[in-house]
Motif scaffolding. Structure first.
Motif, PDB file in Angstrom:
ATOM      1  N   ILE A  30       0.695  -1.124   0.009  1.00 39.15           N
ATOM      2  CA  ILE A  30      -0.039   0.094  -0.118  1.00 39.15           C
ATOM      3  C   ILE A  30       0.858   1.182  -0.110  1.00 39.15           C
ATOM      4  O   ILE A  30       1.922   1.119   0.319  1.00 39.15           O
ATOM      5  CB  ILE A  30      -0.931   0.022   1.160  1.00 39.15           C
ATOM      6  CG1 ILE A  30      -0.011  -0.048   2.473  1.00 39.15           C
ATOM      7  CG2 ILE A  30      -1.849  -1.151   1.279  1.00 39.15           C
ATOM      8  CD1 ILE A  30      -1.033   0.299   3.688  1.00 39.15           C
ATOM      9  N   GLU A  47       1.601   1.393  -5.829  1.00 36.26           N
ATOM     10  CA  GLU A  47       0.886  -0.017  -5.544  1.00 36.26           C
ATOM     11  C   GLU A  47       0.941  -0.908  -6.708  1.00 36.26           C
ATOM     12  O   GLU A  47       0.769  -2.098  -6.896  1.00 36.26           O
ATOM     13  CB  GLU A  47      -0.340  -0.018  -5.281  1.00 36.26           C
ATOM     14  CG  GLU A  47      -0.705   0.699  -3.833  1.00 36.26           C
ATOM     15  CD  GLU A  47      -2.048   0.918  -3.258  1.00 36.26           C
ATOM     16  OE1 GLU A  47      -2.882   0.594  -3.907  1.00 36.26           O
ATOM     17  OE2 GLU A  47      -2.307   1.554  -2.143  1.00 36.26           O
ATOM     18  N   THR A  56      -0.063  -3.410   4.451  1.00 36.01           N
ATOM     19  CA  THR A  56      -1.454  -3.390   4.877  1.00 36.01           C
ATOM     20  C   THR A  56      -1.562  -2.990   6.560  1.00 36.01           C
ATOM     21  O   THR A  56      -0.917  -3.995   7.147  1.00 36.01           O
ATOM     22  CB  THR A  56      -2.286  -4.443   4.557  1.00 36.01           C
ATOM     23  OG1 THR A  56      -1.916  -4.738   3.053  1.00 36.01           O
ATOM     24  CG2 THR A  56      -3.666  -4.351   4.689  1.00 36.01           C
TER      25      THR A  56
END
Length: 339
Positions: free
Chosen positions: A2, A125, A169
């Motif tokens: 992320i 990403e 994450t």
């Protein structure tokens, strides 16, 4: 993988222009300016200070805040470029000692920084870049007609920047999903008519451009109505995309165009007015620099706590708009002052 926020920085020029000064120029009342906009003063560029200078200082401070010096990409969101060609971002990168890295500008007016966040998130990403310096920088008062009461009181100058890097994450600083949109049918409602390919010196009919055509023009009612509707709808869509309830939002970080727009958007979303973040009172509308300047101010003041959920939303010329959610990390921030 992320995208997460790692550092923050900002810069404003030293010159302050008050409502009293503007009221004297326009022959209007200072309270008329404040009640209409929520602005009492703004910083403006003076002398040789330009978009590049503000961007470099804000970017350097963001890099220092992050303690990360290996940058893969520099993005500069601006509505007041140094020149029509080339982009200012390569100059910013070079001045910061980031020679050879990819660098380009983003032009989406007041929505530019939100579009930049979406771009940075996508690059990270999908693995194209690992660490990105995103800057919103504006010297837009140079493009504002000082005889126009509709636009002269509104705008200020400044720059803000974030360092964004790949993370894991659930990590603090995560940038969520986006809602983005535009409506080009209304592009003439907020535009600078002359200076581009459509009308350099003469228009297609051979008519000479007037001096006022090289400055911003605005249909205030159309802009206001669309800003409220589009920001509210976009913010709601971003919340839905991120599976986030409005009650879980700690701060609404809206583009600082007009305090009444922010209040009406919050009311539409059933969001508490006391959770509207705002620094418009002493900055005015700084276009693409508005949101990062606000984030920097609230970080400096200790108002943004690690883990706070921020609803970020902007609307600007084009028309363009966009919203996202950010989980705020623990950050240190340097003062935004020029020196």
């Amino acid at each position: 993988m992320i995208a997460v926020v790692r550092g923050i920085g900002a810069c404003v020029p030293p010159k302050v222009v008050t409502n009293e000064h503007i009221a004297g120029v326009l022959d209007v009342d200072t309270q008329w300016i404040f009640q209409r906009t929520g602005i009492k003063s703004r910083r403006v560029v003076d002398g040789d200070i330009s978009t590049l200078d503000l961007a470099v200082k804000a970017g350097a401070r963001a890099i220092e805040s992050s303690a990360l010096h290996s940058i893969d990409l520099v993005l500069v969101a601006t509505t007041s470029p140094e020149r029509l060609c080339p982009a200012v971002a390569p100059e910013v990168a070079n001045t910061l000692g980031l020679r050879g890295v990819a660098a380009y500008d983003i032009s989406a007016a007041c929505s530019g920084f939100v579009y930049g966040l979406a771009t940075a998130k996508s690059y990270i990403e999908c693995g194209i870049a690992e660490t990105i310096l995103l800057i919103g920088s504006e010297a837009f008062t140079k493009f504002v007609n000082t005889t126009d009461p509709d636009t002269y009181p509104i705008f200020g100058d400044g720059a803000g920047a974030l360092v964004i890097q790949k993370g894991d994450t659930g990590e603090p600083g995560a940038i969520g999903g986006f809602d983005l949109g535009s409506d080009g049918a209304l592009s003439d409602a907020l535009c600078t008519p002359a200076g581009g390919a459509r009308q350099r010196v003469r228009d297609s009919a051979g008519k000479c451009a007037q001096p006022a055509d090289y400055y911003l023009s605005m249909e205030g009612g159309t802009v206001y109505e669309n800003a409220v509707a589009r920001m509210a709808d976009s913010a709601a869509a971003a919340l839905e995309k991120n599976k986030m309830d409005i009650t879980k939002i700690n701060w609404m970080i809206g583009h600082q165009a007009n305090i009444r727009i922010l209040q009406t958007v919050a009311y539409t979303l059933n969001f508490p007015e006391e959770k509207i973040a705002s620094n418009i009172i002493d900055h005015g509308n700084t276009l693409a620099a508005s949101i990062p300047l606000l984030l920097n101010d609230y970080t400096q003041r200790g108002l943004l706590k690690p883990g706070d959920n921020l609803l970020v939303s902007a609307f600007g010329a084009g028309f363009s708009w966009g919203s996202t959610v950010i989980s705020w990390p623990a950050l240190s921030s340097l003062p935004k002052e020029w020196d």
